[in-house]
Design a protein around this motif. Structure first.
Motif, mmCIF file in Angstrom:
data_model
loop_
_atom_site.group_PDB
_atom_site.id
_atom_site.type_symbol
_atom_site.label_atom_id
_atom_site.label_comp_id
_atom_site.label_asym_id
_atom_site.label_seq_id
_atom_site.Cartn_x
_atom_site.Cartn_y
_atom_site.Cartn_z
ATOM 1 N N LEU A 124 0.706 -1.205 0.100
ATOM 2 C CA LEU A 124 0.149 -0.087 -0.249
ATOM 3 C C LEU A 124 0.789 1.282 0.150
ATOM 4 C CD1 LEU A 124 -3.154 -0.971 2.296
ATOM 5 C CD2 LEU A 124 -2.840 -0.579 0.029
ATOM 6 N N LEU A 125 2.038 1.290 0.740
ATOM 7 C CA LEU A 125 2.820 2.357 0.809
ATOM 8 C C LEU A 125 3.502 2.662 -0.630
ATOM 9 C CD1 LEU A 125 4.127 4.774 2.685
ATOM 10 C CD2 LEU A 125 5.922 2.987 3.125
ATOM 11 N N GLY A 126 3.724 1.476 -1.282
ATOM 12 C CA GLY A 126 4.499 1.695 -2.519
ATOM 13 C C GLY A 126 3.408 2.113 -3.569
ATOM 14 N N LEU A 127 2.212 1.797 -3.487
ATOM 15 C CA LEU A 127 1.143 2.237 -4.211
ATOM 16 C C LEU A 127 0.754 3.656 -4.063
ATOM 17 C CD1 LEU A 127 -1.603 -0.580 -4.575
ATOM 18 C CD2 LEU A 127 0.139 0.168 -6.393
ATOM 19 N N ILE A 128 0.778 4.249 -2.951
ATOM 20 C CA ILE A 128 0.646 5.586 -2.628
ATOM 21 C C ILE A 128 1.716 6.371 -2.978
ATOM 22 C CG2 ILE A 128 0.264 7.284 -0.648
ATOM 23 C CD1 ILE A 128 -1.275 4.956 0.685
ATOM 24 N N ALA A 129 2.821 5.893 -2.886
ATOM 25 C CA ALA A 129 4.111 6.542 -3.449
ATOM 26 C C ALA A 129 3.833 6.835 -5.007
ATOM 27 C CB ALA A 129 5.465 5.911 -2.977
#
Length: 72
Positions: free
Chosen positions: A7-12
């Motif tokens: 999720l953090l990668g997608l948000i970034a």
């Protein structure tokens, strides 16, 4: 924990895509044209892009019709 990293990668990724500027090119040479450019993509908005006419496929005569013509 792995779901959190995904999720953090997608948000970034979404954040980075939103940081790239969008350009609007407006031209008037007797007719108004509007283009939108994003990265290396260019899309014409006004006037709307012309749709290609659907090509009509030629119908091949069936074998029976060709046999009848051959007999005549």
């Amino acid at each position: 924990m792995i779901v959190l990293w995904i999720l953090l990668g997608l948000i970034a990724l979404i954040f980075l895509l939103l940081c790239i500027p969008v350009r609007f090119d407006l031209n008037y040479n007797g007719e108004a044209t509007v283009f939108i450019r994003y990265l290396f993509l260019k899309y014409r908005v006004l006037p709307a892009p012309e749709k290609k006419p659907e090509s009509k496929k030629e119908k091949k005569p069936s074998e029976k019709e060709s046999e009848e013509k051959a007999k005549e």
